[in-house]
Design a protein around this motif. Sequence first.
Motif, PDB file in Angstrom:
ATOM      1  N   ALA A   1       0.991  -1.131   0.040  1.00 17.58           N
ATOM      2  CA  ALA A   1      -0.200  -0.121   0.082  1.00 17.58           C
ATOM      3  C   ALA A   1       0.808   1.333   0.092  1.00 17.58           C
ATOM      4  O   ALA A   1       0.527   2.354  -0.636  1.00 17.58           O
ATOM      5  CB  ALA A   1      -1.016  -0.065   1.109  1.00 17.58           C
ATOM      6  N   LEU A   2       1.863   1.465   0.845  1.00 19.42           N
ATOM      7  CA  LEU A   2       2.477   2.633   0.946  1.00 19.42           C
ATOM      8  C   LEU A   2       3.542   2.850  -0.148  1.00 19.42           C
ATOM      9  O   LEU A   2       3.664   3.854  -0.705  1.00 19.42           O
ATOM     10  CB  LEU A   2       3.485   2.432   2.332  1.00 19.42           C
ATOM     11  N   LEU A   3       4.174   1.610  -0.717  1.00 21.41           N
ATOM     12  CA  LEU A   3       5.040   1.759  -1.938  1.00 21.41           C
ATOM     13  C   LEU A   3       3.865   2.144  -3.229  1.00 21.41           C
ATOM     14  O   LEU A   3       4.459   2.914  -4.189  1.00 21.41           O
ATOM     15  CB  LEU A   3       5.698   0.661  -2.350  1.00 21.41           C
ATOM     16  N   GLY A   4       2.758   1.435  -3.228  1.00 26.73           N
ATOM     17  CA  GLY A   4       1.867   1.746  -4.095  1.00 26.73           C
ATOM     18  C   GLY A   4       1.432   3.046  -4.410  1.00 26.73           C
ATOM     19  O   GLY A   4       1.468   3.839  -5.615  1.00 26.73           O
ATOM     20  N   GLU A   5       1.352   3.705  -3.265  1.00 27.89           N
ATOM     21  CA  GLU A   5       0.663   5.096  -3.139  1.00 27.89           C
ATOM     22  C   GLU A   5       1.754   5.884  -3.394  1.00 27.89           C
ATOM     23  O   GLU A   5       1.758   6.945  -4.104  1.00 27.89           O
ATOM     24  CB  GLU A   5       0.272   5.467  -1.691  1.00 27.89           C
ATOM     25  N   TYR A   6       3.015   5.753  -3.080  1.00 32.16           N
ATOM     26  CA  TYR A   6       4.322   6.454  -3.416  1.00 32.16           C
ATOM     27  C   TYR A   6       4.499   6.600  -4.785  1.00 32.16           C
ATOM     28  O   TYR A   6       4.588   7.639  -5.672  1.00 32.16           O
ATOM     29  CB  TYR A   6       5.440   6.117  -2.708  1.00 32.16           C
ATOM     30  N   LEU A   7       4.258   5.293  -5.572  1.00 36.26           N
ATOM     31  CA  LEU A   7       4.663   5.207  -7.059  1.00 36.26           C
ATOM     32  C   LEU A   7       3.455   6.017  -7.698  1.00 36.26           C
ATOM     33  O   LEU A   7       3.806   6.654  -8.837  1.00 36.26           O
ATOM     34  CB  LEU A   7       4.849   3.878  -7.432  1.00 36.26           C
ATOM     35  N   CYS A   8       2.115   5.895  -7.194  1.00 38.02           N
ATOM     36  CA  CYS A   8       1.297   6.414  -8.198  1.00 38.02           C
ATOM     37  C   CYS A   8       1.195   7.787  -7.758  1.00 38.02           C
ATOM     38  O   CYS A   8       0.745   8.854  -8.755  1.00 38.02           O
ATOM     39  CB  CYS A   8      -0.147   5.976  -7.453  1.00 38.02           C
ATOM     40  N   MET A   9       1.555   8.569  -6.611  1.00 40.86           N
ATOM     41  CA  MET A   9       1.671  10.086  -6.531  1.00 40.86           C
ATOM     42  C   MET A   9       2.684  10.302  -7.215  1.00 40.86           C
ATOM     43  O   MET A   9       2.675  11.370  -7.820  1.00 40.86           O
ATOM     44  CB  MET A   9       1.923  10.285  -4.873  1.00 40.86           C
ATOM     45  N   ARG A  10       3.950   9.668  -7.566  1.00 43.14           N
ATOM     46  CA  ARG A  10       5.002  10.282  -8.403  1.00 43.14           C
ATOM     47  C   ARG A  10       4.565  10.121  -9.719  1.00 43.14           C
ATOM     48  O   ARG A  10       4.835  11.246 -10.552  1.00 43.14           O
ATOM     49  CB  ARG A  10       6.229   9.218  -8.149  1.00 43.14           C
ATOM     50  N   ARG A  11       3.909   9.211 -10.341  1.00 46.09           N
ATOM     51  CA  ARG A  11       3.156   9.450 -11.542  1.00 46.09           C
ATOM     52  C   ARG A  11       2.027  10.332 -11.654  1.00 46.09           C
ATOM     53  O   ARG A  11       1.932  10.951 -12.622  1.00 46.09           O
ATOM     54  CB  ARG A  11       2.406   7.976 -11.728  1.00 46.09           C
ATOM     55  N   GLU A  12       1.382  10.584 -10.733  1.00 43.16           N
ATOM     56  CA  GLU A  12       0.342  11.561 -10.937  1.00 43.16           C
ATOM     57  C   GLU A  12       0.959  13.261 -10.843  1.00 43.16           C
ATOM     58  O   GLU A  12       0.647  13.931 -11.554  1.00 43.16           O
ATOM     59  CB  GLU A  12      -0.725  11.690  -9.508  1.00 43.16           C
ATOM     60  N   MET A  13       2.232  13.337 -10.316  1.00 40.74           N
ATOM     61  CA  MET A  13       2.715  14.642 -10.146  1.00 40.74           C
ATOM     62  C   MET A  13       3.701  14.870 -11.219  1.00 40.74           C
ATOM     63  O   MET A  13       4.139  16.095 -11.483  1.00 40.74           O
ATOM     64  CB  MET A  13       3.548  14.689  -8.849  1.00 40.74           C
ATOM     65  N   ARG A  14       3.672  13.881 -12.376  1.00 41.49           N
ATOM     66  CA  ARG A  14       4.634  14.147 -13.342  1.00 41.49           C
ATOM     67  C   ARG A  14       4.076  15.249 -14.138  1.00 41.49           C
ATOM     68  O   ARG A  14       2.820  15.396 -14.179  1.00 41.49           O
ATOM     69  CB  ARG A  14       4.691  13.136 -14.294  1.00 41.49           C
TER      70      ARG A  14
END
Length: 161
Positions: free
Chosen positions: A128-141
């Motif tokens: 959950a934590l790594l998935g949220e981090y990776l998704c946030m990085r993708r959303e913020m591109r």
Amino acid sequence: MFYGSVVWDPWLIVAQIVCLQCLYYLALGVFLSILVGTRVSKMSLVYFFDYATVDASTVIGWGVMSSIFFSSIAGAGFLVYLVERAKKCLDFCATLYIVHLFICTIYGGWPASITWWVVNLTGLAAMALLGEYLCMRREMREIPISRLRSSKPFLCPDLLH
């Protein structure tokens, strides 16, 4: 995709859950075959679903625990492409592990081992934590503007006079 304008689609959610569950078990199977399959004579579903195999006192048990953890890390990568939203990662991870608990209970009974609970809850948290981090990085591109520009210059009618 504009996330605010999308209507609630239960079939999409079910399809995402099924895909995530299948990819998780595929990754678990790959890691189990690498870490456990080399040490046992025959691989079976016992290593997937029986809580008794998650044991810190044997080498095979450590292989099963490592496989579960590595599968949760791989699952975080799957979340980026299947779910795409950081807000939904915890929901999908919890659903995956609840379904896994249900299957494990049907297969081998209620997990009575504290090691099983620690390993799976750690896997849930990591995914959950790594998935949220990776998704946030993708959303913020940044969205590249060069692809949105037309090849022809835009002429403003007010500037022609």
